[in-house]
Structures are given as structure tokens and as C-alpha cells.
Design a protein around this motif. Structure first.
Motif, short mmCIF file in Angstrom:
data_model
loop_
_atom_site.label_atom_id
_atom_site.label_comp_id
_atom_site.label_asym_id
_atom_site.label_seq_id
_atom_site.Cartn_x
_atom_site.Cartn_y
_atom_site.Cartn_z
N GLN A 121 0.82 -1.22 0.00
CA GLN A 121 0.00 0.00 0.00
C GLN A 121 0.85 1.27 0.00
O GLN A 121 0.38 2.32 -0.43
CB GLN A 121 -0.92 0.00 1.22
CG GLN A 121 -1.93 -1.13 1.23
CD GLN A 121 -2.77 -1.10 2.49
OE1 GLN A 121 -3.55 -0.15 2.71
NE2 GLN A 121 -2.64 -2.11 3.34
N VAL A 122 2.08 1.17 0.50
CA VAL A 122 3.03 2.28 0.42
C VAL A 122 4.39 1.71 0.01
O VAL A 122 4.68 0.53 0.23
CB VAL A 122 3.19 3.03 1.77
CG1 VAL A 122 1.90 3.68 2.19
CG2 VAL A 122 3.70 2.09 2.86
N THR A 123 5.21 2.54 -0.59
CA THR A 123 6.56 2.13 -0.95
C THR A 123 7.51 2.42 0.20
O THR A 123 7.19 3.18 1.12
CB THR A 123 7.05 2.87 -2.20
OG1 THR A 123 7.17 4.28 -1.89
CG2 THR A 123 6.06 2.70 -3.36
N ARG A 124 8.69 1.83 0.15
CA ARG A 124 9.68 2.10 1.20
C ARG A 124 10.08 3.57 1.20
O ARG A 124 10.30 4.16 2.26
CB ARG A 124 10.91 1.20 1.00
CG ARG A 124 10.64 -0.27 1.26
CD ARG A 124 11.87 -1.11 1.01
NE ARG A 124 12.92 -0.86 1.98
CZ ARG A 124 13.00 -1.44 3.17
NH1 ARG A 124 12.08 -2.30 3.56
NH2 ARG A 124 14.01 -1.17 4.00
N ARG A 125 10.16 4.17 0.01
CA ARG A 125 10.51 5.60 -0.07
C ARG A 125 9.44 6.45 0.62
O ARG A 125 9.77 7.38 1.38
CB ARG A 125 10.67 6.02 -1.53
CG ARG A 125 11.05 7.48 -1.71
CD ARG A 125 11.30 7.80 -3.19
NE ARG A 125 11.68 9.19 -3.37
CZ ARG A 125 10.82 10.19 -3.53
NH1 ARG A 125 9.50 9.95 -3.51
NH2 ARG A 125 11.25 11.44 -3.68
N GLN A 126 8.18 6.15 0.37
CA GLN A 126 7.10 6.89 1.01
C GLN A 126 7.14 6.71 2.52
O GLN A 126 6.91 7.65 3.29
CB GLN A 126 5.76 6.42 0.45
CG GLN A 126 5.51 6.84 -0.98
CD GLN A 126 4.28 6.17 -1.58
OE1 GLN A 126 3.93 5.04 -1.23
NE2 GLN A 126 3.59 6.88 -2.48
N ALA A 127 7.44 5.48 2.97
CA ALA A 127 7.52 5.22 4.40
C ALA A 127 8.67 6.00 5.05
O ALA A 127 8.52 6.56 6.14
CB ALA A 127 7.71 3.72 4.64
N TRP A 128 9.81 6.09 4.37
CA TRP A 128 10.94 6.85 4.89
C TRP A 128 10.61 8.34 5.00
O TRP A 128 10.96 9.00 5.98
CB TRP A 128 12.18 6.64 4.02
CG TRP A 128 12.99 5.43 4.36
CD1 TRP A 128 13.15 4.30 3.61
CD2 TRP A 128 13.77 5.23 5.55
NE1 TRP A 128 13.97 3.40 4.26
CE2 TRP A 128 14.37 3.94 5.44
CE3 TRP A 128 14.02 5.99 6.69
CZ2 TRP A 128 15.20 3.43 6.43
CZ3 TRP A 128 14.85 5.47 7.68
CH2 TRP A 128 15.43 4.21 7.54
N ILE A 129 9.95 8.87 4.00
CA ILE A 129 9.56 10.28 4.02
C ILE A 129 8.62 10.55 5.19
O ILE A 129 8.77 11.54 5.93
CB ILE A 129 8.90 10.70 2.70
CG1 ILE A 129 9.93 10.68 1.56
CG2 ILE A 129 8.26 12.08 2.81
CD1 ILE A 129 9.33 10.90 0.18
N PHE A 130 7.66 9.65 5.38
CA PHE A 130 6.72 9.80 6.49
C PHE A 130 7.43 9.70 7.82
O PHE A 130 7.13 10.45 8.77
CB PHE A 130 5.63 8.72 6.37
CG PHE A 130 4.54 8.83 7.39
CD1 PHE A 130 3.87 10.03 7.60
CD2 PHE A 130 4.18 7.72 8.16
CE1 PHE A 130 2.85 10.12 8.55
CE2 PHE A 130 3.17 7.81 9.10
CZ PHE A 130 2.51 9.01 9.30
N LEU A 131 8.41 8.81 7.92
CA LEU A 131 9.19 8.68 9.14
C LEU A 131 9.91 9.99 9.47
O LEU A 131 9.88 10.47 10.62
CB LEU A 131 10.21 7.54 8.99
CG LEU A 131 11.06 7.14 10.21
CD1 LEU A 131 11.58 5.71 10.03
CD2 LEU A 131 12.25 8.07 10.43
N VAL A 132 10.53 10.59 8.48
CA VAL A 132 11.28 11.84 8.68
C VAL A 132 10.35 12.96 9.14
O VAL A 132 10.69 13.73 10.05
CB VAL A 132 12.02 12.24 7.40
CG1 VAL A 132 12.60 13.65 7.53
CG2 VAL A 132 13.13 11.25 7.09
N LEU A 133 9.17 13.04 8.56
CA LEU A 133 8.22 14.07 8.94
C LEU A 133 7.81 13.94 10.41
O LEU A 133 7.74 14.93 11.15
CB LEU A 133 6.98 14.01 8.04
CG LEU A 133 7.20 14.41 6.57
CD1 LEU A 133 5.92 14.17 5.77
CD2 LEU A 133 7.62 15.87 6.47
N GLN A 134 7.57 12.71 10.84
CA GLN A 134 7.21 12.48 12.24
C GLN A 134 8.38 12.80 13.17
O GLN A 134 8.20 13.39 14.24
CB GLN A 134 6.76 11.03 12.44
CG GLN A 134 5.47 10.67 11.72
CD GLN A 134 5.17 9.19 11.85
OE1 GLN A 134 4.47 8.77 12.78
NE2 GLN A 134 5.70 8.39 10.94
#
Length: 327
Positions: A121-134
């Protein structure tokens, strides 16, 4: 209970809670990110928050004197709010990081293979970006404290980064989780005094033991799948002796909490919260069925009540000191 297949078809993870605000309010395209951060499972940030709030409350009422005002004996609301926002942000970042590291393992476990990353449902790149934002939200919160507390908070990242790998190399990943999840027991004291003293260290030690205990209960849900994929845990290590281990872990935690309160010279009334928590923990141990996943999850979640009991005890102690001269 809603069937697993039905939830997966709706874009939710297999064990997602039904009727949660995440699925009623957020656009469907944001559901995977909410699931990465576990916004639909507040128990995680609640358990991360309690050591922070305990520490802030203990620091505020430490070395209490009868002439102290009520305001000086209670933790500042702004401090409590900062810890709340920080706990939600950093728990979300930690869960996202854990899912990135554990994608292959999650794909082999029935309860977790429908998570956003293994299900695509999400890519690893999208997950990393979301991690950084949090993480940036967490950093913004951290920068509101004094320099010592900021440095102390940054030190916790080493443990957080190491935790997801521990289940591969040790039977005690819950210990490492405890080191990370209990860090707030040091932070509240550091935010008040700009230092770490014995009461904070004792509170930290107690919170670690408490975390090992409740996460062992949680880990019993996945012990069969964990054995297949080679994931280690204290649930697998303790096995049928789990209740005996919980007596030791919870008993040690309660002792540390009581000595922390005494060492801080906090109001003795604060011990009422520890006593109430002891009764709750005893009930967990007596009723635990390690072969009932649903009950294990319920008992795990009930530790939020332990958090409230100890916090209310600390606040009650402060109120007792401040109001006693008026009686």
C-alpha cells in the motif's frame, strides 16, 4: 469480530480496530500512513507517554515542603502537552521505522502481512519520508526543553535505532524496548532540573521492568508465528513460566517506583497510586492465559490503567501537601 479478509479488502490491516476515527475521518489514501504510525492503536503512545508524565509529576513534587504552593507542586500543563505530542510523534516514527526494518518478517506472519509495506500500500521511499516528517515533529518538541534534556533525548535515538534488530539476535528484545520506551522517566526529571538524579534512574529502572512485563504478555499473541520465522522474544523464552517471571518483573517495577518516590522525598500519599497499580498488576498475572491471544491483547492494553493509577497517585500527593494546611 470482523473477518480478516474483509478488513484487508477495505484497506485496513488484519487486526485493525473497527469504528476507529482513523477510518471514519481520514481520506482512504491516508489510511496506510495512519497504520504505519499506529494512530488507530493509541495504546502504544500511551505506554510511551506514562514514564514521561510520571517523571514530570515526580520532579514537580520532589522535596515537597508544606509551604510550597499547589502550582509549584504540579507539573506544568505545557510540559505535559509537549510530552503528549512528542510521544505520539515518536511512537509513530518508531513504528514506521520498525515496519521498514521488519517488512520481510511481517510478510511471513499472519497478523502483520496486511500492514502497509508488505501489502504494497506504500513504498519504502514513502515510508521513509513519512518517518522523517514524524521525527521532525518530535525534534520540534524536544527543542522546547533545556540543553541537557535535548542532549538526553537525542541519546535515546541509538536505542530506538537498534531495537528492531534485537528480535533477531537475543531472546530479550523486550529489554531493549524497555530501555527505549522508558526513556521518558529520565526526560521529565531532566526537563525540571537539567540533570538526572537517583529518583529518575529508579523510575527508569522500574519502567523498564514494567515494559518487559507487559510486552511479554503482548508477544504471546505471535509466539507460534515467531517460532516459525525465527523471531525471538521473552514470551518464547519464558513460556509456561511467564506468570512467575511477571511476578518478578512487576514486583521489581513496583519496588523501584516506591523507592523513587521515597528518594525524591515526594509526598507519601503518592504511594497510594503504586499500591493501586500493584493490585492491577496482580490481577493481570492471576488471570493471564498465555494461549489466548485475545486475552493477552486485552491485558496488555490494560496497562494504560497502571499508568493512570501511578500518575494520579503522584498528583494526589502534591494536592495533599498543598491543601493540608487549609484543613
Amino acid at each position: 469480530m470482523e473477518p480478516i479478509q474483509s478488513k484487508a479488502a477495505q484497506g485496513r490491516v488484519a487486526d485493525a480496530p473497527s469504528g476507529h476515527w482513523v477510518y471514519r475521518i481520514l481520506p482512504r489514501r491516508l489510511w496506510p500512513y495512519a497504520q504505519l504510525a499506529r494512530w488507530d492503536r493509541p495504546i502504544g503512545w500511551q505506554l510511551l507517554l506514562w514514564p514521561c508524565w510520571w517523571s514530570a509529576a515526580l520532579a514537580a513534587s520532589a522535596y515537597a515542603r508544606p509551604e510550597d504552593s499547589l502550582a509549584s507542586l504540579l507539573p506544568e500543563p505545557w510540559t505535559l502537552l509537549l510530552f503528549l505530542v512528542g510521544a505520539i510523534a515518536m511512537r509513530g516514527a518508531g513504528c514506521t521505522y520498525n515496519d521498514i526494518v521488519d517488512e520481510n518478517i511481517d510478510n511471513q506472519v499472519e497478523r502483520t502481512r496486511s500492514r502497509p509495506l508488505p501489502s504494497g500500500q506504500v513504498t519504502r521511499r514513502q515510508a521513509w519520508i513519512f518517518l522523517v516528517l514524524q521525527a521532525l515533529v518530535g525534534l520540534a518538541v524536544l527543542l522546547q526543553f533545556n540543553d541537557f534534556a535535548i542532549l538526553l533525548g537525542l541519546c535515546s535515538l541509538v536505542i530506538v535505532a537498534a531495537y528492531p534488530f534485537m528480535k533477531r539476535i537475543t531472546n530479550w528484545p523486550q529489554l531493549v524496548l524497555g530501555l527505549a520506551f522508558s526513556w521518558g522517566a529520565l526526560m521529565g526529571w531532566a526537563a525540571e532540573f537539567g540533570d538526572v538524579d537517583a529518583p529518575a534512574v529508579l523510575l527508569y529502572a522500574g519502567a523498564i521492568l514494567w515494559t518487559i512485563g507487559y510486552d511479554t504478555i503482548y508477544a504471546h499473541q505471535d509466539k507460534e508465528d515467531d517460532a516459525i520465522v525465527g523471531v525471538r522474544s521473552t514470551a518464547r523464552l519464558f513460556g509456561d513460566a511467564t506468570q512467575t517471571w511477571l511476578v518478578v518483573l512487576y514486583g521489581g517495577a513496583l519496588m523501584c517506583f516506591a523507592v523513587a518516590i521515597a528518594t525524591a522525598q515526594a509526598p507519601v500519599v503518592a504511594l497510594a497510586g503504586v499500591i493501586a497499580a500493584a493490585a492491577h498488576m496482580a490481577r493481570q498475572i492471576l488471570t493471564l492465559d498465555i494461549d489466548d491471544p485475545d486475552q493477552c491483547l486485552k491485558l496488555f492494553k490494560s496497562n494504560n490503567q497502571v499508568g493512570w493509577l501511578i500518575f494520579i497517585g503522584l498528583i494526589g500527593g502534591a494536592l495533599w501537601v498543598a491543601l493540608k494546611p487549609m484543613v
